[in-house]
Design a protein around this motif. Structure first.
Motif: not given
Length: 857
Positions: A279, A282-285, A298, A521
């Motif tokens: 995650a 992919n620049k996700r949290w 995820y 974000r």
């Protein structure tokens, strides 16, 4: 140097220069890709203690040495313990690693020393054996392994050679390892999140067993699964008490199942380290430490499916179990007679078909004349009271009402009889709201004859209970299935995440120790994120949940509180409209159906069955279950931020959910402390009970009055029947104003508690200036894995081809060996100088206070 925290200490030593993370060969303290992609992180892995580096460099004794077959070593360099010191090591030749290998052996040869193929060749391995071992995920261990286990150390002989010093030593050490292994495996499965899953699964299983026993009894009694069984039939007061007691037990069990399902749901929705790594790449949290639907996109599809089934079955259980039990009340089709004042004086009357719609016999009318002539036999009511009493859907207290009019007829004292059970509202005049007889005369007062004592019954629906048992079974299976996945190691608690990020730092959040969720974000995080300043401001708990979570919690509360308030206001207003002078029947009893609070569903033909109405009345429990889940997650976010902020005040051990090692601690709860969780569970059990008594199925069995039954028996005697059959059965939703008021009070108190806790102030940390304000670890806008990861990265990333000299102040970072095994605090671990920014992170050797005027990476 800046100001040091008074509650910690700092040790500064000279250290060798740290090689670059971009170098081709990574040391043990660097990130290993196989660790990041592994779903299972063994926190009890052995880390051999080494001496701290002095000015002259690292001590040679701290390095690991390996006895190759061609070296001919005569001594062992394994660390010594009281148990291992009694063993004599002798020259041996190389043997394959198959002798008493521990099951959970995770230590391995550092691959940066020699190439893998050389190590495998020396071990005597072949590609086939390596493939089989990789599939089984079992890796051996050489020499003597010293395994830390919560301040207790034991030596385990893994592979010492062809013989031991003595057979007694061999037996003693093998017995030691065998008992330790059994204790370790047992402890692993009864502590942490696994212990919590077992505990909640056992509670749900016990409830399932009770449900199965009840279902068997119902089938044995009714001979049909779809039948209804009367648990009790008799006095209505006793039936009310039984109904209240059973619903208390049902709601306690229902909220226990829902609470356990929410616990397991949080474990299932918690990501593993590999999922977090993907995650972040992919620049996700992801959410950590809270129940999360967001993580479904995820995590593995298997866990997503199990978590969804678990949550849906638990929520449905809350509805189904509350529909299993319902009560039935008996009522009477009361007779209606319009009479003159001379009727009580035994004046003559005419009993013909035109005036006798109620089909009363002359004997019944004469008996009523006798009763009216005797003072105290009939109950005298005003016209208003009479209209309120006999204007509802049913009547259970009186079987006959005599409406005394102002008529002066001399031919007959009986004006007319109405159809049994006719509501007096049909005779109300449109002009002044008074009761008017069919001949136009006005009713002055009423005389009502009390009915015989009515009976009530408490019933159980076998079909609904069968569905509840199946849903309970699905819940238990969904809870227990995760225990079969022994390799699943989720980041279920904040301590799990900190431990993982300290052991294997995440390069995607490097050099961003003050990263915020707002930056995440926007996608503004990465190894080159840049420096940031800490702005000390007071942090309140209401800032921890995100705006979306606040909206979700408020919507869930309004979804049940608004209808409750509207229903209560409507019922109170309707009761007051019947008699503005008194508060008659404004507060009806818990779970008791009354004529003015029972409303048949319009336009439904045929009328619903009892089971269908019970399910419809229990549907609001769905809203209450959703409110529990949202309120639980909301409070969990409060305490997650608080737990994280405490590391900025003093050194604390990590609270992990599995495999504690060193100073780490574990607990059955994940994030929400047990007192808060138990209080929330008790509160919602009370609200569930109040809701079950506020909206319930009103089942009314209407029997003919004594006068009507006597006439029917005189005309055509019915065959003898052991139990009388009701003329009609009224099935409609009923409401209780007392229960609605109690539910609204509990909902209001819950809202005030959530808002009150939100006004609590997060503990402030000390600044370099000596001021105590703000807390750099306080979470804003909810949980965020990237923010936690950035706070844990206390080592810098060096670009390829560049080196950096370590100073005494900077050597503290390298001195934090096995940092996650000790109590840690968060603060400044490297002071900045000039234009060079400082660095913040976790340390077990003391940290400095954050300077509000300096930038940090």
């Amino acid at each position: 140097m800046g100001r040091l925290r008074s509650d910690t200490h700092t040790t500064t030593v000279e250290s060798h220069r740290r090689p670059s993370l971009w170098a081709g060969s990574l040391r043990r303290d660097h990130i290993r890709l196989e660790d990041l992609t592994s779903d299972r992180i063994q926190e009890d892995q052995q880390y051999m203690s080494s001496r701290r580096s002095g000015p002259s460099g690292p001590s040679s004794s701290s390095r690991h040495s390996f006895a190759w077959p061609f070296h001919g070593r005569h001594t062992s360099e394994a660390p010594s313990t009281p148990r291992s010191s009694r063993l004599t090591f002798r020259p041996i030749g190389w043997q394959p690693r198959t002798f008493f290998r521990p099951h959970d052996d995770t230590a391995s040869i550092d691959r940066s020393i020699v190439p893998d193929y050389v190590v495998n060749f020396i071990r005597g391995e072949t590609p086939e054996t390596l493939a089989r071992k990789k599939e089984r995920r079992k890796w051996g261990q050489h020499d003597v392994v010293i395994t830390p286990h919560r301040d207790t150390f034991a030596s385990h002989p893994v592979e010492l050679g062809n013989f031991f010093s003595s057979s007694s030593d061999l037996n003693r050490d093998l017995n030691t390892y065998s008992s330790w292994s059994r204790r370790s495996n047992l402890r692993r499965h009864i502590t942490g999140w696994r212990g919590g899953v077992i505990f909640n699964s056992l509670i749900s299983f016990l409830i399932l067993v009770v449900g199965i026993i009840c279902l068997i009894l119902v089938i044995a009694k009714t001979r049909l699964l779809s039948g209804e069984s009367a648990i009790y039939a008799g006095d209505c007061t006793r039936a009310e008490h039984i109904n209240v007691g059973i619903h208390i037990v049902i709601n306690v069990c229902g909220i226990a199942i829902l609470s356990g399902a929410n616990y397991v749901f949080q474990v299932l929705s918690s990501p593993t380290r590999s999922e977090v790594t993907v995650a972040h790449g992919n620049k996700r949290w992801l959410d950590i430490g809270v129940p999360s639907l967001r993580n479904f996109a995820y995590i593995s599809k298997f866990r997503t499916t199990v978590a969804a089934i678990l949550l849906l079955s638990a929520v449905a259980n809350q509805v189904i179990y509350n529909a299993v039990i319902f009560t039935t009340r008996n009522a009477v089709n009361y007779d209606v007679l319009f009479i003159t004042q001379s009727f009580s004086d035994h004046a003559p009357f005419i009993n013909d078909a035109e005036t006798n719609e109620g089909r009363l016999s002359s004997l019944d009318i004469t008996n009523l004349q006798d009763a009216a002539s005797q003072p105290g036999t009939l109950t005298n009511m005003t016209s208003t009271t009479c209209l309120r009493e006999f204007g509802g859907l049913f009547e259970s207290s009186f079987d006959t009402v005599l409406l005394v009019t102002d008529s002066v007829s001399t031919t007959s004292s009986l004006i007319r009889t109405g159809e049994p059970g006719t509501q007096l509202t049909t005779f109300i005049s449109n002009n002044n709201g008074e009761i008017v007889s069919p001949d136009g005369s006005r009713v002055q007062y009423c005389l009502a004859r009390p009915s015989l004592s009515q009976t009530c019954s408490v019933n159980l629906s076998g079909s609904i209970l069968g569905v509840a048992v199946l849903l309970n079974l699905a819940t238990v299976i969904s809870m227990a299935v995760i225990l079969a996945r022994s390799t699943f190691e989720p980041l279920a608690t904040l301590g799990d995440a900190i431990r993982s990020f300290l052991r294997h730092p995440d390069p995607t959040t490097a050099n961003e120790c003050l990263l915020t969720k707002a930056d995440v974000r926007k996608g503004h995080f990465g190894p080159s994120g840049g420096t940031r300043y800490f702005v000390p401001t007071d942090h309140f708990w209401f800032q921890a949940p995100s705006l979306a979570r606040w909206v979700l919690t408020a919507s869930s509360w309004l979804a049940i509180a608004a209808p409750t308030a509207v229903a209560l206001a409507f019922l109170v207003r309707g009761n007051l409209a019947l008699n503005p002078d008194t508060m008659y029947d404004v507060l009806t009893r818990f779970g008791v159906a009354t004529s003015h609070a029972t409303f048949p569903l319009p336009g439904i033909s045929p009328p619903p069955e009892t089971a269908q109405m019970a399910l419809l009345a229990a549907t609001p429990q769905l809203l209450l279950a959703v409110l529990y889940l949202t309120a639980n997650a909301h409070l969990t976010t409060y305490f997650l931020s608080r737990e994280f902020s405490l590391f900025a005040l003093r050194a604390r051990p990590l609270r992990v959910s599995s495999n504690p090692a060193g100073a780490q601690v574990t607990s059955l709860y994940l994030t929400l402390p047990r007192p808060a969780s138990w209080a929330l569970l008790t509160w919602f059990a009370g609200m569930g009970f109040a809701l079950s008594q506020a909206v319930f199925p009103g089942v009314i069995s209407v029997f003919p009055s004594s006068t009507s039954s006597s006439l029917s028996s005189s005309l055509s005697p019915p065959p003898p029947s052991p139990t009388p059959r009701p003329e009609t059965i009224i099935i409609a939703p009923s409401f209780s104003t007392q229960a609605l008021l109690a539910l609204l009070a509990l909902l209001t108190t819950l809202l005030l508690v959530i808002l009150g806790l939100g006004c609590a102030r997060t503990p402030a940390a000390s600044l370099a200036s000596g001021e105590v304000q703000g807390n750099p670890l306080a979470l804003r806008s909810g949980s965020c894995s990237a923010v936690v990861s950035a706070r844990c990265y206390h080592r810098d990333v060096i670009a390829p081809g560049r080196t950096r000299t370590r100073t005494r102040a900077q050597a503290q970072t390298d001195d934090d060996s096995s940092l996650w095994l000790r109590p840690v605090a968060w603060g400044v671990v490297e002071e900045g100088a000039g234009m060079r920014p400082g660095r913040c992170g976790f340390s077990a050797n003391g940290v400095g206070c954050v300077d509000a005027g300096r930038n940090y990476v």
